[in-house]
Design a protein around this motif. Sequence first.
Motif, short mmCIF file in Angstrom:
data_model
loop_
_atom_site.label_atom_id
_atom_site.label_comp_id
_atom_site.label_asym_id
_atom_site.label_seq_id
_atom_site.Cartn_x
_atom_site.Cartn_y
_atom_site.Cartn_z
N GLU A 215 0.76 -1.11 -0.19
CA GLU A 215 -0.13 -0.04 -0.02
C GLU A 215 0.83 1.13 0.02
OE1 GLU A 215 -1.98 0.72 3.97
OE2 GLU A 215 -0.50 -0.63 4.66
N ARG A 216 0.20 2.43 -0.17
CA ARG A 216 1.24 3.39 -0.32
C ARG A 216 1.46 4.01 0.89
NH1 ARG A 216 -2.74 7.33 -3.45
NH2 ARG A 216 -4.26 5.97 -2.24
N GLU A 238 6.15 7.10 -7.02
CA GLU A 238 5.63 8.24 -7.13
C GLU A 238 4.52 8.48 -6.00
OE1 GLU A 238 7.38 10.64 -9.09
OE2 GLU A 238 6.05 12.18 -9.27
N ALA A 239 3.51 7.38 -6.32
CA ALA A 239 2.32 7.45 -5.44
C ALA A 239 2.78 6.82 -3.96
CB ALA A 239 1.41 6.35 -6.21
N ASP A 288 5.31 -3.29 8.45
CA ASP A 288 4.19 -2.74 8.98
C ASP A 288 3.03 -2.58 7.76
OD1 ASP A 288 5.11 -2.88 11.45
OD2 ASP A 288 5.91 -0.86 11.54
N LEU A 289 3.65 -2.78 6.52
CA LEU A 289 2.42 -2.26 5.47
C LEU A 289 1.87 -3.36 4.83
CD1 LEU A 289 5.34 -0.02 3.35
CD2 LEU A 289 3.27 0.85 4.82
N ASN A 290 0.46 -3.09 4.27
CA ASN A 290 -0.11 -4.37 3.65
C ASN A 290 0.62 -4.42 2.36
OD1 ASN A 290 -2.42 -4.78 5.65
ND2 ASN A 290 -2.55 -2.69 5.63
N LEU A 291 0.50 -5.72 1.98
CA LEU A 291 0.78 -5.91 0.70
C LEU A 291 -0.44 -5.74 -0.08
CD1 LEU A 291 2.76 -7.73 -1.45
CD2 LEU A 291 1.78 -9.87 -0.52
N ILE A 292 -0.43 -4.97 -1.24
CA ILE A 292 -1.67 -4.82 -2.07
C ILE A 292 -1.86 -5.75 -3.19
CG2 ILE A 292 -2.44 -2.58 -0.92
CD1 ILE A 292 -1.77 -1.51 -3.77
N ARG A 293 -0.53 -6.04 -3.91
CA ARG A 293 -0.80 -6.85 -5.06
C ARG A 293 0.71 -7.64 -5.19
NH1 ARG A 293 -4.48 -4.26 -6.48
NH2 ARG A 293 -4.09 -2.25 -6.87
N GLN B 46 -5.22 11.44 -6.59
CA GLN B 46 -4.41 12.64 -6.67
C GLN B 46 -4.93 13.89 -7.16
OE1 GLN B 46 -1.71 9.57 -8.14
NE2 GLN B 46 -0.08 10.54 -6.96
N SER B 61 -8.08 -3.59 -3.07
CA SER B 61 -7.58 -2.70 -2.18
C SER B 61 -7.93 -1.37 -2.03
CB SER B 61 -5.90 -2.84 -2.30
OG SER B 61 -5.28 -4.29 -2.10
N PHE B 64 -9.27 0.08 1.67
CA PHE B 64 -8.37 0.30 2.85
C PHE B 64 -8.90 1.56 3.70
CE2 PHE B 64 -4.83 -2.12 1.11
CZ PHE B 64 -4.63 -3.12 2.22
N ARG B 74 -3.61 -0.03 12.36
CA ARG B 74 -3.72 -0.96 11.35
C ARG B 74 -4.52 -0.45 10.10
NH1 ARG B 74 0.64 -4.39 10.78
NH2 ARG B 74 -0.63 -4.99 8.96
N ARG B 77 -8.58 -3.95 5.01
CA ARG B 77 -9.53 -3.72 4.00
C ARG B 77 -11.01 -4.01 4.81
NH1 ARG B 77 -5.42 -6.74 -0.19
NH2 ARG B 77 -4.24 -6.52 1.49
N TYR B 96 -5.73 13.43 0.99
CA TYR B 96 -4.93 12.70 0.19
C TYR B 96 -3.51 12.29 0.92
CZ TYR B 96 -1.91 10.62 -3.24
OH TYR B 96 -1.17 9.69 -3.71
#
Lengths: 370, 97
Positions: A215-216, A238-239, A288-293, B46, B61, B64, B74, B77, B96
């Motif tokens: 995730e971002r 970038e995102a 700590d981040l979620n894997l999204i893809r 964005q 996703s 979230f 946390r 989803r 954002y």
Amino acid sequence: MLVEQASTGSGASGQNAGSLHFQIERRFLERKGGLGLEGEQTATLSRIAIDDWSTLEDRLGVSLHVHMNGGLMVAENADQVAILKAKADRERAMGLSVETIDGAEARRRAPYLSEGIVAANFMAAEGHADTRKIAPAFATAATAAGAEIQIRTRLTKLEWQGASFRAEIIGSEGAFTVGAKKVLVAAGVWSARIAAMANLHLPLFPVGLTMSASERTPHFLPHLVQHVAQRLSMKQTEAGNILIGGGWPSRLHRVDGIFDLSRPAELIIQSLRNNLSVATKTVPRVADLNLIRTWTGVTAVTPDQLPIAGEFPTMPGLFCAAGGSAFTLGPTFARLVADQMLERERDEADRLLAVASPARFDSLNGFMGR
Amino acid sequence: MRSQADITRGMPVTIEVDGQMIDSFSGETLLAALVAAGHMRLRNDQEGQPRGFWCNMGTCSECFVSRLDVTPVRRIRACLITVEDGMRIATRSISYD
Ligand SMILES: Cc1cc2nc3c(=O)[nH]c(=O)nc-3n(C[C@H](O)[C@H](O)[C@H](O)COP(=O)(O)OP(=O)(O)OC[C@H]3O[C@@H](n4cnc5c(N)ncnc54)[C@H](O)[C@@H]3O)c2cc1C
Ligand code: FES
């Protein structure tokens, strides 16, 4: 005219990790006899590619999210540090600017690195770019410059007819034929099949790889991060997503003993686990981040791991650009092979591409009746 | 928004979403509770345009949200989680990130 069976960027060019790696890849250092002339030539191509990437956004007139903030190749123990140092020595001798820094200095520049990192090779020019933007941007620029690009259009036959090539093509409006004096095979992993249409062997083999995105998250990782002894590449888009890869395999589908290139490779769950484990060991906060893809992509390797770019000696007029790390080197191959095809400073282009010339596999085509 | 006919619901559950209390029923997914309460906008893209959930099955996703009542916070989803009493949720429709 360019014919593309799907859409621009639908192949490996749109699936890859987007790393711009200019340090010599570890796999080359493992060779007996070292890197000799091949190494010099590969380093020369890397130096040209650095210039090409530095100016690409200006030349194409669009943002490609090119970030060249430096790349770190990290080590975790003394043996690995020895490899880093030997590698940096060789690279400097080849004119690439690479420095070996200790763990403290690495964490000063890259505070996100784990305490387990004891050294890193740093190269300021390395970085990454947005995979999804490059091929479409090239296509737009080529169209503006007068090229005709036909998507959803497939080459089905290619024959040398004594004075020119005859290509059979199927597009959305049906089949047609085109004559051409010169043809470039730039079909990635499918290139061997195109060469076979012209009755030539081309030793390019498909391999399935694995990529993941988190995730971002707010930007904290400006560099390209690789590991000298483990398969790892990491960067932040970038995102804000963290992209994680590094060459972990996926499994190609097979039909009748032939690799089926029409389907995406199948994910190997252990590859994903291993990849994420190396990533979290190197940059702990990604845990700590979620894997999204997670996705798989298919790319092409050659028997000597070097790319194939240039003209076939056994079939003058037929050119190839495929294999190798052709995200990083793609723009450079494109420019130099175009120079060859248009006879623009041909000698210089031949010299620079000598290391990649299809001539080295010529013996395979000694028995292919014309 | 919830269908009423021939339905046996779980116990009522109250959760907090972006500072407001929302009524829901045990057994519902968090996403179902959000949608029933009109929280369709889960983040902004964005350009500041609204984005909402898409697949409702854990793949895209797009749903979230942040769960604030656990430490560390946390990101979950919403379509994969069932509501629990006292849950505190923040969508990203405010700014954002
Ligand atoms: C997961 C993964 C990660 C990678 N990471 C990196 C990296 O970080 N850095 C790096 O430098 N390289 C990386 N690579 C390698 C890089 O992606 C490839 O070398 C490069 O994209 C190849 O580009 P290409 O144009 O040769 O092939 P492709 O991008 O695959 O394009 C070939 C095109 O030919 C078309 N085609 C095929 N047959 C026909 C036909 N008969 N008629 C018409 N069209 C046809 C296909 O549809 C396709 O669009 C990675 C590869 C993968 C898979
Ligand atoms: S709505 Fe797609 S992952 Fe939840």
